[in-house]
Write an enzyme that holds these catalytic residues in place. Structure first.
Site, PDB file in Angstrom:
ATOM      1  N   ASP A 109     -20.582  -8.527  11.180  1.00  0.00           N
ATOM      2  CA  ASP A 109     -21.930  -7.955  11.213  1.00  0.00           C
ATOM      3  C   ASP A 109     -22.225  -7.142   9.967  1.00  0.00           C
ATOM      4  O   ASP A 109     -23.382  -7.005   9.578  1.00  0.00           O
ATOM      5  CB  ASP A 109     -22.088  -7.023  12.426  1.00  0.00           C
ATOM      6  CG  ASP A 109     -21.941  -7.753  13.751  1.00  0.00           C
ATOM      7  OD1 ASP A 109     -21.712  -8.968  13.734  1.00  0.00           O
ATOM      8  OD2 ASP A 109     -22.054  -7.082  14.801  1.00  0.00           O
ATOM      9  N   ASP A 197     -28.477  -7.498   8.973  1.00  0.00           N
ATOM     10  CA  ASP A 197     -27.074  -7.467   9.374  1.00  0.00           C
ATOM     11  C   ASP A 197     -26.432  -8.695   8.732  1.00  0.00           C
ATOM     12  O   ASP A 197     -27.063  -9.764   8.645  1.00  0.00           O
ATOM     13  CB  ASP A 197     -26.928  -7.585  10.901  1.00  0.00           C
ATOM     14  CG  ASP A 197     -27.136  -6.250  11.630  1.00  0.00           C
ATOM     15  OD1 ASP A 197     -27.591  -5.277  10.996  1.00  0.00           O
ATOM     16  OD2 ASP A 197     -26.845  -6.205  12.841  1.00  0.00           O
ATOM     17  N   HIS A 246     -28.417 -11.940  15.179  1.00  0.00           N
ATOM     18  CA  HIS A 246     -27.258 -12.640  14.628  1.00  0.00           C
ATOM     19  C   HIS A 246     -27.325 -14.146  14.893  1.00  0.00           C
ATOM     20  O   HIS A 246     -27.550 -14.591  15.989  1.00  0.00           O
ATOM     21  CB  HIS A 246     -25.940 -12.063  15.163  1.00  0.00           C
ATOM     22  CG  HIS A 246     -25.815 -10.600  14.873  1.00  0.00           C
ATOM     23  ND1 HIS A 246     -24.884  -9.808  15.459  1.00  0.00           N
ATOM     24  CD2 HIS A 246     -26.534  -9.805  14.026  1.00  0.00           C
ATOM     25  CE1 HIS A 246     -25.024  -8.561  15.003  1.00  0.00           C
ATOM     26  NE2 HIS A 246     -26.011  -8.539  14.135  1.00  0.00           N
ATOM     27  N   ASP A 248     -24.916 -16.300  14.716  1.00  0.00           N
ATOM     28  CA  ASP A 248     -23.658 -17.001  14.994  1.00  0.00           C
ATOM     29  C   ASP A 248     -23.359 -17.316  16.460  1.00  0.00           C
ATOM     30  O   ASP A 248     -22.234 -17.669  16.809  1.00  0.00           O
ATOM     31  CB  ASP A 248     -22.474 -16.316  14.291  1.00  0.00           C
ATOM     32  CG  ASP A 248     -22.309 -14.842  14.611  1.00  0.00           C
ATOM     33  OD1 ASP A 248     -23.138 -14.297  15.342  1.00  0.00           O
ATOM     34  OD2 ASP A 248     -21.324 -14.245  14.116  1.00  0.00           O
ATOM     35  N   CYS A 352     -17.603 -13.350  15.140  1.00  0.00           N
ATOM     36  CA  CYS A 352     -18.010 -11.938  14.980  1.00  0.00           C
ATOM     37  C   CYS A 352     -16.854 -11.036  14.577  1.00  0.00           C
ATOM     38  O   CYS A 352     -17.014 -10.139  13.754  1.00  0.00           O
ATOM     39  CB  CYS A 352     -18.550 -11.388  16.294  1.00  0.00           C
ATOM     40  SG  CYS A 352     -19.929 -12.279  16.987  1.00  0.00           S
TER      41      CYS A 352
HETATM   42  O1  DAV Z   1     -26.419 -14.777  21.825  1.00  0.00           O
HETATM   43  O2  DAV Z   1     -26.188 -12.670  22.253  1.00  0.00           O
HETATM   44  C1  DAV Z   1     -24.610 -12.721  19.823  1.00  0.00           C
HETATM   45  C2  DAV Z   1     -24.207 -12.616  18.380  1.00  0.00           C
HETATM   46  C3  DAV Z   1     -23.179 -11.626  18.162  1.00  0.00           C
HETATM   47  N1  DAV Z   1     -22.859 -11.474  16.762  1.00  0.00           N
HETATM   48  C4  DAV Z   1     -26.206 -13.611  21.461  1.00  0.00           C
HETATM   49  C5  DAV Z   1     -25.938 -13.340  20.002  1.00  0.00           C
END
Ligand code: DAV
Length: 370
Positions: A109, A197, A246, A248, A352
């Site tokens: 992140d 981020d 995010h 990913d 992550c």
């Molecule tokens: O689908 O909650 C989570 C991403 C965490 N880096 C989600 C995204």
């Protein structure tokens, strides 16, 4: 490349040789603040509580992160770990105060590695403003050892109330409204100042693909464009995600030419051209194996897609995510199952909890037809 090269990584799939794996020590559930509240699901067990997580859960998460690190080391990948600080302390700047910090389980992140550069993201939650400190001992070491390493930090944002839309303060917005807002690109963060981020960015050689959402605004994407002058920076959106932070757990490159995309958050047609015009395939990812995230976790079940590619033939998938493993196996990948679910609540999955330091390979142009 010189013998002393420590930092080098241009994409998400070239052979991984050196990586940072996060730690769960002292992780807190952060106190309420504007951008964080917008992401915590309306029905989440996390609403209304904050402070350090329990020792049992921290120990369990650390055991899994340690096992993951050991497995990577056995495969010849060098693993570094951050230095956690006291996350239960109050932090402040002249503009705001936050009751607690967050943690250092997800280095992805905070740190964006592009070639020989490691860039500290601005972040967009107040509780994460100082998180870079956990990585400074490592970055200092890389900088001292590698004469070509570039250690950069994006301008620290002020994160005043002007950065956040008040519309998102309610916990009774409802999924329907949230989906409309995502579709309209009406996110919790305003365009007051650049915010991003690092986990909103995917690296495809010459091209950087960045999700515009809760944690990254258009000014943040513009800042990245001006900063990475030799790259092409593309903003992408994923309608269908009520809590878009995010990239990913939404869009995951597996190897050159292949991306898996969350079927509830498909990349819009217009934005697929970059990939399709260059012969890349975007396929729906498999379904998650779980109906719910683990307790006190603010990521969705789609951490199933949050895989770590070790090289174009090998991928780490969370052990319980059997459908995702099966799909990648059928696509010809060697799948390494890694138990991590009990660490999800600390900040995410296998992608992550890692940040690239070194992947073999050079800067390439994967999308010559723009
Ligand atoms: O689908 O909650 C989570 C991403 C965490 N880096 C989600 C995204």
């Amino acid at each position: 490349m010189s013998e002393k090269t420590v930092v080098n990584s241009w994409n998400e799939w070239d052979p991984l040789k050196h990586v940072i794996v996060g730690k769960a020590d002292g992780t807190c559930i952060p106190a309420p603040e504007p951008a964080l509240d917008a992401k915590v699901p309306e029905d989440s067990d996390m609403r209304g509580q904050f402070g350090p997580r329990t020792k049992d859960t921290v120990d369990k998460a650390n055991e899994l992160l340690d096992n993951f690190s050991n497995m990577l080391e056995k495969r010849g990948i060098k693993v570094d770990r951050p230095d956690p600080i006291d996350f239960s302390q109050k932090t402040s700047t002249p503009d705001w105060e936050a009751e607690t910090m967050f943690g250092c389980m997800p280095p992805r992140d905070v740190l964006l590695t592009v070639g020989s550069e490691i860039l500290e993201a601005t972040m967009s939650y107040r509780c994460r403003w100082f998180e870079y400190l956990c990585y400074r001992p490592l970055l200092q070491k890389y900088y001292n050892e590698d004469p070509n390493m570039r250690h950069e930090s994006a301008p620290k944002p002020r994160l005043t109330d002007a950065d956040y839309r008040k519309d998102y303060l309610s916990d009774k917005i409802g999924i329907q409204k949230r989906l409309e807002w995502t579709e309209d690109k009406f996110f919790v963060t305003t365009e007051e100042e650049p915010l991003f981020d690092a986990a909103d960015v995917l690296r495809f050689g010459k091209d950087l693909v960045v999700q515009h959402g809760f944690t990254t605004n258009l000014k943040g994407i513009d800042w990245l464009k001006r900063h990475f002058k030799d790259h092409r920076v593309h903003a992408v959106n994923f309608p269908g995600d009520p809590y878009p932070i995010h990239i990913d757990a939404t869009f995951t490159p597996i190897k050159e030419g292949l991306i898996i995309n969350n079927p509830q958050r498909r990349l819009p047609k217009e934005q697929r051209k970059l990939f399709e015009n260059n012969g890349w395939e975007i396929i729906d990812s498999a379904q998650p194996a779980h109906n719910e995230p683990p307790p006190l976790c603010y990521s969705s079940t789609w951490l199933s897609m949050n895989v770590l590619v070790l090289d174009p033939k090998t991928v780490c998938v969370e052990k319980s995510e059997v459908y995702q493993a099966e799909q990648l196996d059928k696509l010809g990948m060697e799948v390494i199952p890694v138990e991590l679910r009990d660490a999800y609540a600390f900040g995410g999955g296998l992608h992550c909890c890692t940040a690239d330091v070194y992947r073999e390979g050079e800067l390439k142009d994967y999308f010559p037809k723009q």
